[in-house]
Design a protein around this motif. Sequence first.
Motif, PDB file in Angstrom:
ATOM      1  N   ILE A 188      63.723  50.860 114.835  1.00  0.00           N
ATOM      2  CA  ILE A 188      64.004  49.355 115.164  1.00  0.00           C
ATOM      3  C   ILE A 188      63.709  48.699 113.886  1.00  0.00           C
ATOM      4  CG2 ILE A 188      62.708  47.542 116.428  1.00  0.00           C
ATOM      5  CD1 ILE A 188      62.118  49.725 118.347  1.00  0.00           C
ATOM      6  N   LYS A 189      62.799  48.682 112.968  1.00  0.00           N
ATOM      7  CA  LYS A 189      62.594  48.121 111.734  1.00  0.00           C
ATOM      8  C   LYS A 189      63.795  48.329 110.959  1.00  0.00           C
ATOM      9  CE  LYS A 189      59.555  47.769 107.776  1.00  0.00           C
ATOM     10  NZ  LYS A 189      58.429  48.083 107.127  1.00  0.00           N
ATOM     11  N   PHE A 190      64.390  49.476 110.965  1.00  0.00           N
ATOM     12  CA  PHE A 190      65.618  49.813 109.810  1.00  0.00           C
ATOM     13  C   PHE A 190      66.742  48.955 110.319  1.00  0.00           C
ATOM     14  CE2 PHE A 190      69.471  52.220 108.998  1.00  0.00           C
ATOM     15  CZ  PHE A 190      69.352  52.389 107.841  1.00  0.00           C
ATOM     16  N   ASP A 191      67.080  48.753 111.564  1.00  0.00           N
ATOM     17  CA  ASP A 191      68.033  47.988 112.096  1.00  0.00           C
ATOM     18  C   ASP A 191      68.035  46.482 111.740  1.00  0.00           C
ATOM     19  OD1 ASP A 191      69.267  49.860 113.296  1.00  0.00           O
ATOM     20  OD2 ASP A 191      68.784  49.591 115.379  1.00  0.00           O
ATOM     21  N   LYS A 192      66.764  46.074 111.434  1.00  0.00           N
ATOM     22  CA  LYS A 192      66.705  44.576 111.201  1.00  0.00           C
ATOM     23  C   LYS A 192      66.484  44.440 109.850  1.00  0.00           C
ATOM     24  CE  LYS A 192      63.687  43.736 115.511  1.00  0.00           C
ATOM     25  NZ  LYS A 192      62.579  43.513 115.831  1.00  0.00           N
ATOM     26  N   GLU A 193      66.662  45.380 108.897  1.00  0.00           N
ATOM     27  CA  GLU A 193      66.417  44.959 107.680  1.00  0.00           C
ATOM     28  C   GLU A 193      67.923  44.758 106.879  1.00  0.00           C
ATOM     29  OE1 GLU A 193      65.291  48.973 106.076  1.00  0.00           O
ATOM     30  OE2 GLU A 193      63.154  48.764 106.502  1.00  0.00           O
ATOM     31  N   PRO A 194      67.772  43.969 105.904  1.00  0.00           N
ATOM     32  CA  PRO A 194      69.068  43.470 105.452  1.00  0.00           C
ATOM     33  C   PRO A 194      69.580  44.725 104.547  1.00  0.00           C
ATOM     34  CG  PRO A 194      67.075  42.763 104.050  1.00  0.00           C
ATOM     35  CD  PRO A 194      66.633  43.433 105.231  1.00  0.00           C
ATOM     36  N   MET A 195      70.895  44.585 104.383  1.00  0.00           N
ATOM     37  CA  MET A 195      71.593  45.884 103.783  1.00  0.00           C
ATOM     38  C   MET A 195      71.255  45.865 102.400  1.00  0.00           C
ATOM     39  SD  MET A 195      73.789  48.200 104.244  1.00  0.00           S
ATOM     40  CE  MET A 195      74.263  47.825 105.751  1.00  0.00           C
ATOM     41  N   SER A 196      71.150  47.144 102.068  1.00  0.00           N
ATOM     42  CA  SER A 196      70.684  47.500 100.652  1.00  0.00           C
ATOM     43  C   SER A 196      71.317  48.947 100.402  1.00  0.00           C
ATOM     44  CB  SER A 196      69.115  47.766 100.621  1.00  0.00           C
ATOM     45  OG  SER A 196      68.753  48.863 101.356  1.00  0.00           O
ATOM     46  N   ALA A 197      71.212  49.355  99.048  1.00  0.00           N
ATOM     47  CA  ALA A 197      71.830  50.760  98.779  1.00  0.00           C
ATOM     48  C   ALA A 197      71.068  52.016  99.512  1.00  0.00           C
ATOM     49  CB  ALA A 197      71.435  51.059  97.299  1.00  0.00           C
ATOM     50  N   THR A 198      69.757  51.863  99.880  1.00  0.00           N
ATOM     51  CA  THR A 198      69.136  52.954 100.568  1.00  0.00           C
ATOM     52  C   THR A 198      69.503  52.830 101.903  1.00  0.00           C
ATOM     53  OG1 THR A 198      66.988  52.756  99.308  1.00  0.00           O
ATOM     54  CG2 THR A 198      66.912  53.776 101.415  1.00  0.00           C
ATOM     55  N   LYS A 199      69.607  51.494 102.688  1.00  0.00           N
ATOM     56  CA  LYS A 199      70.141  51.510 104.039  1.00  0.00           C
ATOM     57  C   LYS A 199      71.708  52.023 103.932  1.00  0.00           C
ATOM     58  CE  LYS A 199      70.523  48.403 107.877  1.00  0.00           C
ATOM     59  NZ  LYS A 199      70.278  47.374 108.567  1.00  0.00           N
ATOM     60  N   ALA A 200      72.265  51.575 103.111  1.00  0.00           N
ATOM     61  CA  ALA A 200      73.875  52.144 103.115  1.00  0.00           C
ATOM     62  C   ALA A 200      73.930  53.636 103.108  1.00  0.00           C
ATOM     63  CB  ALA A 200      74.574  51.389 102.102  1.00  0.00           C
ATOM     64  N   PHE A 201      73.160  54.097 102.236  1.00  0.00           N
ATOM     65  CA  PHE A 201      73.212  55.397 102.123  1.00  0.00           C
ATOM     66  C   PHE A 201      72.621  56.344 103.351  1.00  0.00           C
ATOM     67  CE2 PHE A 201      71.051  59.490 101.283  1.00  0.00           C
ATOM     68  CZ  PHE A 201      72.070  60.300 100.664  1.00  0.00           C
TER      69      PHE A 201
END
Length: 469
Positions: free
Chosen positions: A136-149
């Motif tokens: 749930i927290k991951f969905d709300k986070e802004p896009m970053s290199a870690t999230k994109a990967f």
Amino acid sequence: MSAPQPNRIPVIEVDLNATKKRIHPRFVTGFYQNIRVISMYAFLALFLILPWIRYHGRQAIWFDVPSQHYYIFGITFLTQDFYFIAAFALIAAFTLFMVTVYAGRVWCGYACPQTIWTHMFQYVEKLVIGDRNKRIKFDKEPMSATKAFKRFLIYFIWFVFSMITATTFVSYVSGTEALYGSWQMIGFIPFPDWPTWIWVSIFIFAFSTYVNAGYMREQMCIQICPYGRFQSVMFDKDTLVVSYDYERGEPRGARKKGTNPEDLGDCIECLMCVQVCPTGIDIRDGLQVACIQCAACVDACNEIMDKVGYPRGLIRYTTERQLVEKENTRVFSPRLFAYLALLAILCGGVIYALTDRVPLEIDIRRDRNQLSSTNAEGMIENSYVVKLTNKTQDPHTYTITLAPQEGMSLELRFNDVPLEPGESFDMSVSIYGDPDIIEQGQTPVTLNVESEDGKYKVSKQNVFTTQGQ
């Protein structure tokens, strides 16, 4: 939403126009979830393994649609055997109805492909991101290199699973040899040499799997699947469903560990039953269309009850007759008996038809252009086209003979007809009749076909006419 009344198990309607919210269920362990995981992945393994099983040198289950031959463990079905397919479909439907009358939507929770693949895709998210709160927290986070990967990694694994699913589906139709044994070299890279229909089929199945399990998920169960729509019609007071014990649990409320306030029920308002639900419902609101009876809420609630020292079973499998009317469940209801009787009749009929079925088919067609003619010797000739079909999975050579009849003789193009498994062959034959012996008009004649080993025999009757046209 108002609280349900204790005099019955309420049925809650789902707002189909509600905005779709991403559901991230918490993964829970327990008695029912152990059974569920075993059953789901046993069905998944069976689906993946079956195309590779061989029987008599051929793929055991092979629906060869292009050639209209369907092989199931040594039995060959052709298009004209469609009534068997219809019978199998009826047996599957009535089995599902019978299970629903007795145990509700247990198929949905423990064996439905949509449930299995959704659970698998969600578990990939858990492995890459973490448990429910982290997702749930991951969905709300802004896009970053870690999230994109991580997103890329999840989508890539989903794509691999979708392709495996699609190729397995297609292998039931194309055959594993044609699907995995056809390759060509493009430069130094091997590439599948598949016809267009295989590429299109794989794309459709892969896309459907990716969308259904990756994005649609519970919306398939709530809004699209018709099974959830008519389940309430099939339920009765003796249907086993997942239910919340309203009398025991209400009024809800938090309390300190180790205490048991007299003004509160056993429900401590922990919301674990909601967090573990794969369709995001609150089972405490009553029986709902979206409930697939996976019993995740049962295991979660039992775990909480163990921690707070309360008896298990606040949420449990039960029936309305047990929960509301405090009576023993009637295991064998009239509807259940009716479905059992229908299944017994259908299964008995199919078994009889299969055991009585000769895997050799003969069809006789008369020459429509001329019913009869007279040759130079004065014999009356009738022409026919005999179609032989070898429904076995072994090659056989067949012999055609005319049943002994005074004044009749048979003329063949070939004395023996060799046929490969599933092969059909049309052969012109002529029957001659002596006008001094046979009666005028139409005379029944019988052709016999027998395999070289005498194992398979079949006869077909037609008529011999003495009047031309």
